[in-house]
Design a protein around this motif. Structure first.
Motif, short mmCIF file in Angstrom:
data_model
loop_
_atom_site.label_atom_id
_atom_site.label_comp_id
_atom_site.label_asym_id
_atom_site.label_seq_id
_atom_site.Cartn_x
_atom_site.Cartn_y
_atom_site.Cartn_z
N ALA A 128 6.83 0.67 -6.00
CA ALA A 128 6.62 1.76 -6.92
C ALA A 128 7.25 1.59 -8.09
O ALA A 128 7.10 1.91 -9.14
N GLU A 181 0.24 -0.75 -13.15
CA GLU A 181 0.82 0.56 -13.32
C GLU A 181 0.64 1.75 -12.12
O GLU A 181 0.10 2.82 -12.27
N PRO A 182 1.16 1.32 -10.98
CA PRO A 182 0.98 2.15 -9.83
C PRO A 182 1.49 3.41 -9.91
O PRO A 182 2.43 3.83 -10.78
N ARG A 183 0.83 4.46 -9.51
CA ARG A 183 1.03 5.87 -9.60
C ARG A 183 2.10 6.48 -8.65
O ARG A 183 2.19 7.69 -8.52
N GLY A 184 2.58 5.63 -7.86
CA GLY A 184 3.68 6.02 -6.92
C GLY A 184 3.55 5.35 -5.48
O GLY A 184 2.62 4.97 -4.97
N GLN A 225 0.30 5.94 -3.23
CA GLN A 225 -1.10 5.14 -3.52
C GLN A 225 -0.98 3.63 -3.13
O GLN A 225 -1.70 3.11 -2.49
#
Length: 251
Positions: A212, A231-234, A237
């Motif tokens: 992340a 751009e992973p959201r966390g 995800q």
């Protein structure tokens, strides 16, 4: 006048890596093409046996591709002799591994300086001290690895990887042997190297929390890149994508 960098930090073009011959051969990487831009942080994930470590080893010039080509900082590794390849890795590539690989008999500052000494170069005044300060170990310069915690040893390893100003830093499970607090500190340092110093980082990890921190997450299965998150959201995800991959691998 500043010359703009037009090439990627690392490029793989249709890279295949097979081990063994004939009916006993195993394809660890299967026609993989991917680019790693300067000043980017990429995490590489996938089920066990998916080719993560092989991708890193081929991209870093630690292992020769069976087919295709790899470029580091615009230099094609294919025609290089072993001596030239060793020199390129020494000058343009940094490594951080799960096992810190520090020299037990040397102090922290001597370990950091080692890549420069092996290259026949002398550290600039204050260079080693500055890198150790960057990783929060200014007061541990004279300590040997046995006198440091695991997290501190990994921070020395990061300083050693960064001291030559490499085109790319490869990290293979850099938090795998660390507790949660030390892991967070190591990941913060890698993120800072990208954001503050325009370093390129490619990190193999099994941990969604670690991934992340990256700008991009590549997912491998059966030696191929099968998914990508930008751009992973966390971590949630990323974990969901991994669970989907692993479910598919079991079917």
């Amino acid at each position: 006048m500043t010359t703009l960098q037009t090439h990627q930090a690392v490029e793989l073009w249709s890279v295949t890596r097979r081990y063994g011959t004939g009916e006993h051969s195993v394809t660890a990487l299967d026609d993989v093409s991917v680019k790693f831009a300067p000043a980017s942080f990429t995490a590489v994930m996938g089920p066990s046996g998916s080719g993560k470590s092989t991708l890193l080893h081929c991209a870093a010039g630690l292992d020769r591709a069976t087919g295709g080509k790899v470029l580091i900082d615009g230099v094609d590794l294919t025609p290089l002799s072993e001596k030239a390849l060793t020199r390129l890795r020494r000058d343009r590539v940094g490594f951080v591994f799960q096992s810190f690989n520090l020299v037990a008999a040397l102090s922290a500052e001597q370990n950091v300086e080692l890549p420069l000494r092996l290259a026949g170069r002398r550290a600039a005044p204050g260079q080693v001290a500055a890198v150790l300060a960057e990783v929060g170990l200014a007061d541990r310069a004279r300590h040997r690895p046995g006198e440091l915690s695991g997290g501190q040893q990994q921070r020395v390893a990061i300083a050693r990887a960064l001291v030559t100003g490499p085109a790319v830093l490869f990290a293979d499970e850099p938090t795998g042997a660390l507790d949660n607090a030390s892991s967070r500190e190591v990941l913060r340092l890698l993120r800072t190297a990208v954001d503050r110093h325009a370093q390129t980082v490619v990190m193999v990890t099994h941990d969604p929390l670690a991934a992340a921190h990256a700008d991009r997450v590549l997912f491998l299965a059966d030696g191929r890149i099968v998914d990508e998150l930008r751009e992973p959201r966390g971590a949630e995800q990323i974990a969901a994508r991994m669970a989907h991959l692993e479910t598919g691998a079991e079917q």
